[in-house]
Motif scaffolding. Structure first.
Motif, mmCIF file in Angstrom:
data_model
loop_
_atom_site.group_PDB
_atom_site.id
_atom_site.type_symbol
_atom_site.label_atom_id
_atom_site.label_comp_id
_atom_site.label_asym_id
_atom_site.label_seq_id
_atom_site.Cartn_x
_atom_site.Cartn_y
_atom_site.Cartn_z
ATOM 1 N N THR A 28 0.816 -1.125 0.024
ATOM 2 C CA THR A 28 -0.173 -0.064 -0.188
ATOM 3 C C THR A 28 0.793 1.070 0.092
ATOM 4 N N HIS A 29 2.000 1.410 0.800
ATOM 5 C CA HIS A 29 2.853 2.411 0.790
ATOM 6 C C HIS A 29 3.408 2.463 -0.413
ATOM 7 N N TYR A 32 1.060 4.175 -2.969
ATOM 8 C CA TYR A 32 1.086 5.519 -2.568
ATOM 9 C C TYR A 32 2.136 6.261 -3.095
ATOM 10 N N ASN A 33 3.381 5.768 -2.948
ATOM 11 C CA ASN A 33 4.602 6.344 -3.495
ATOM 12 C C ASN A 33 4.782 6.554 -4.824
ATOM 13 N N VAL A 35 2.105 6.694 -7.268
ATOM 14 C CA VAL A 35 1.100 7.660 -7.441
ATOM 15 C C VAL A 35 1.702 9.139 -7.024
ATOM 16 N N SER A 36 2.454 9.385 -5.859
ATOM 17 C CA SER A 36 2.820 10.603 -5.406
ATOM 18 C C SER A 36 4.005 11.124 -6.283
ATOM 19 N N GLY A 41 0.672 14.436 -5.476
ATOM 20 C CA GLY A 41 0.570 14.220 -4.155
ATOM 21 C C GLY A 41 1.861 14.624 -3.389
ATOM 22 N N ASN A 43 5.254 14.314 -1.257
ATOM 23 C CA ASN A 43 6.216 13.416 -0.956
ATOM 24 C C ASN A 43 6.610 13.444 0.419
#
Length: 118
Positions: A28-29, A32-33, A35-36, A41, A43
């Motif tokens: 999950t992390h 997120y990284n 996508v960001s 998103g 950082n």
């Protein structure tokens, strides 16, 4: 009857519907990284933020010094040395933000192409 409310404490961890297995927090992390880093998103990597802060500070100090020297040496500008330092600091701030962002963008793109999503 099982507890169907996923937001209530004591409920089972979220599961991936495709595999019916609990989701891995690190995946999950990593998502997120990705996508960001590629779309939008914040950082939240401490190392990236520390790099960017140091880089911006260095460019502000360096260009403030250059601006002060240029203003002191060039009398036709009719600008005191501290005015040159101010202009240099503002230029250093703008250049530092963009340059450090571009460096991080390229670095993270290369890392993602290597499959290292951290």
């Amino acid at each position: 009857m099982p507890n169907d409310n996923p937001y209530k404490s004591g409920s089972a961890p979220p599961t991936n519907p495709e595999t019916s297995q609990p989701e891995d927090i690190s995946s999950t992390h990593a998502a997120y990284n990705i996508v960001s880093d590629t779309v939008v998103g914040l950082n939240v990597r401490k190392s990236d933020n520390k790099f960017q802060a140091i880089f911006i500070f260095a460019t502000v100090v360096l260009l403030a010094a250059v601006g002060a020297v240029l203003a002191a040496l060039n009398g036709s500008w009719k600008l005191p040395w501290y005015g040159g330092a101010l202009f240099g600091a503002i230029a250093g701030l703008v250049i530092g933000v963009f340059a450090s962002g571009i460096v991080l963008m390229i670095y993270r793109a290369v890392r993602h192409m290597q499959g290292k999503h951290e």
